[in-house]
Design a protein around this motif. Structure first.
Motif, PDB file in Angstrom:
ATOM      1  N   UNK A  52       7.003  -4.821  -1.909  1.00  0.00           N
ATOM      2  CA  UNK A  52       9.228  -4.626  -1.912  1.00  0.00           C
ATOM      3  C   UNK A  52       9.693  -4.745  -3.270  1.00  0.00           C
ATOM      4  N   UNK A  53       8.890  -4.967  -4.276  1.00  0.00           N
ATOM      5  CA  UNK A  53       9.504  -5.674  -5.325  1.00  0.00           C
ATOM      6  C   UNK A  53       9.207  -3.867  -6.678  1.00  0.00           C
ATOM      7  N   UNK A  54       7.473  -3.475  -6.123  1.00  0.00           N
ATOM      8  CA  UNK A  54       7.088  -2.746  -6.063  1.00  0.00           C
ATOM      9  C   UNK A  54       7.924  -1.077  -5.940  1.00  0.00           C
ATOM     10  N   UNK A  55       8.960  -1.005  -4.818  1.00  0.00           N
ATOM     11  CA  UNK A  55       9.690   0.040  -4.464  1.00  0.00           C
ATOM     12  C   UNK A  55      10.256   0.230  -5.631  1.00  0.00           C
ATOM     13  N   UNK A  56      10.898   0.018  -6.475  1.00  0.00           N
ATOM     14  CA  UNK A  56      12.188  -0.268  -6.787  1.00  0.00           C
ATOM     15  C   UNK A  56      11.662   0.987  -8.679  1.00  0.00           C
ATOM     16  N   UNK A  57      10.523  -0.146  -8.752  1.00  0.00           N
ATOM     17  CA  UNK A  57       9.458   0.312  -9.762  1.00  0.00           C
ATOM     18  C   UNK A  57       9.491   1.868  -9.982  1.00  0.00           C
ATOM     19  N   UNK A  58       8.962   2.842  -9.061  1.00  0.00           N
ATOM     20  CA  UNK A  58       9.002   3.838  -9.081  1.00  0.00           C
ATOM     21  C   UNK A  58       9.153   5.168  -8.097  1.00  0.00           C
ATOM     22  N   UNK A  59       9.511   5.956  -7.416  1.00  0.00           N
ATOM     23  CA  UNK A  59       9.371   6.773  -5.913  1.00  0.00           C
ATOM     24  C   UNK A  59       7.409   7.022  -6.159  1.00  0.00           C
ATOM     25  N   UNK A  60       6.284   6.570  -7.452  1.00  0.00           N
ATOM     26  CA  UNK A  60       5.636   7.156  -6.956  1.00  0.00           C
ATOM     27  C   UNK A  60       4.924   5.567  -6.375  1.00  0.00           C
ATOM     28  N   UNK A  61       5.179   4.135  -6.732  1.00  0.00           N
ATOM     29  CA  UNK A  61       4.797   3.118  -6.143  1.00  0.00           C
ATOM     30  C   UNK A  61       5.949   3.202  -4.715  1.00  0.00           C
ATOM     31  N   UNK A  62       6.412   3.571  -4.554  1.00  0.00           N
ATOM     32  CA  UNK A  62       6.754   3.257  -3.142  1.00  0.00           C
ATOM     33  C   UNK A  62       6.116   4.462  -2.238  1.00  0.00           C
ATOM     34  N   UNK A  63       5.925   5.230  -2.298  1.00  0.00           N
ATOM     35  CA  UNK A  63       4.882   6.902  -1.214  1.00  0.00           C
ATOM     36  C   UNK A  63       3.634   5.939  -1.657  1.00  0.00           C
ATOM     37  N   UNK A  64       3.393   5.082  -2.226  1.00  0.00           N
ATOM     38  CA  UNK A  64       1.545   4.568  -2.726  1.00  0.00           C
ATOM     39  C   UNK A  64       1.221   3.301  -1.527  1.00  0.00           C
ATOM     40  N   UNK A  65       2.425   3.063  -1.277  1.00  0.00           N
ATOM     41  CA  UNK A  65       2.667   1.983  -0.862  1.00  0.00           C
ATOM     42  C   UNK A  65       2.768   2.332   1.457  1.00  0.00           C
ATOM     43  N   UNK A  66       2.173   1.750   2.084  1.00  0.00           N
ATOM     44  CA  UNK A  66       1.720   2.133   3.003  1.00  0.00           C
ATOM     45  C   UNK A  66       3.056   1.249   3.744  1.00  0.00           C
ATOM     46  N   UNK A  67       3.807   0.168   3.645  1.00  0.00           N
ATOM     47  CA  UNK A  67       5.062   0.176   3.888  1.00  0.00           C
ATOM     48  C   UNK A  67       6.034   0.611   2.989  1.00  0.00           C
ATOM     49  N   UNK A  68       5.444   0.546   1.881  1.00  0.00           N
ATOM     50  CA  UNK A  68       7.222   1.871   1.615  1.00  0.00           C
ATOM     51  C   UNK A  68       7.202   2.724   2.118  1.00  0.00           C
ATOM     52  N   UNK A  69       6.329   3.584   2.373  1.00  0.00           N
ATOM     53  CA  UNK A  69       6.852   4.987   2.890  1.00  0.00           C
ATOM     54  C   UNK A  69       7.400   4.951   4.311  1.00  0.00           C
ATOM     55  N   UNK A  70       6.582   3.599   5.599  1.00  0.00           N
ATOM     56  CA  UNK A  70       7.691   3.164   7.036  1.00  0.00           C
ATOM     57  C   UNK A  70       8.677   3.029   6.574  1.00  0.00           C
ATOM     58  N   UNK A  71       9.412   2.041   5.387  1.00  0.00           N
ATOM     59  CA  UNK A  71      10.571   1.418   5.322  1.00  0.00           C
ATOM     60  C   UNK A  71      11.180   2.974   5.134  1.00  0.00           C
TER      61      UNK A  71
END
Length: 208
Positions: free
Chosen positions: A65-84
């Motif tokens: 969760x904390x990584x998602x705010x660091x960059x859009x790339x980290x969000x897209x590279x996270x399965x949970x991030x993409x789902x959220x």
């Protein structure tokens, strides 16, 4: 029968949905009641259940969760991030851009020239064509360039359109996602969880 082009982001949650519902109804929640009230009123039931699923079943919830705010790339590279993020976009009725981006990522993995051409036309009809069922927000020039690319299909024929939808999400939807009450509450809880874990590591006998 033609299968949907967009990745079925709900499939991974189906088996756990019943368990989560029971836990919520029985009050087995990990957050205070005021969090749930604000969460449900502020962002909607769909986002609520998606994020709750992620919290309950992710081993690295706080770090993720904390990584998602660091960059859009980290969000897209996270399965949970993409789902959220997908769940959040649904509350804004703008999930087509992410679904198109994901469809393009899967498209690039195809090695068969025949399947590549077939899938390319399906993606075009679903996302690019004027008045497509999930038409993405791209300019006329990009739309026509993509149409031309389909005459000699390659794995890169959607690159320009995919890049523009990605930029749009990064500059528009992504900042709103990070500022949403739901994500801000998740960050607070994840930060608290990380601090608690750190305290336990320093005083392990007291935490066992």
């Amino acid at each position: 029968m033609t299968l949907p082009l967009a990745v079925n982001l709900n499939q991974e949650f189906e088996e756990s949905a019943s368990l989560i519902t029971q836990q919520v109804m029985c009050g087995l929640c990990y957050f205070p009641s005021e969090f749930w009230l604000g969460f449900m009123l502020g962002i909607g039931l769909l986002f609520y259940f998606k994020i709750l699923t992620i919290f309950l079943f992710s081993k690295n919830f706080s770090e993720d969760v904390l990584a998602w705010r660091e960059s859009f790339d980290l969000l897209l590279n996270s399965k949970n991030g993409v789902a959220a993020f997908h769940a959040f976009l649904k509350t804004e009725f703008s999930e087509e851009n992410l679904e198109f981006w994901l469809a393009c990522e899967e498209f690039k993995k195809i090695r068969s020239a025949t399947k590549l051409a077939s899938r390319a036309h399906r993606i075009f009809e679903e996302f690019i064509h004027s008045e497509a069922p999930k038409e993405v927000n791209i300019d006329h020039e990009t739309r026509e360039l993509t149409r031309t690319n389909l005459q000699a299909t390659t794995a890169t024929c959607f690159d320009v359109a995919q890049g523009k939808t990605r930029t749009l999400m990064e500059k528009d939807s992504y900042p709103r996602f990070l500022k949403s009450p739901a994500y801000q509450d998740l960050v607070a809880q994840a930060t608290a969880a990380s601090a608690s874990a750190s305290s336990c590591s320093l005083a392990e006998p007291l935490c066992t």
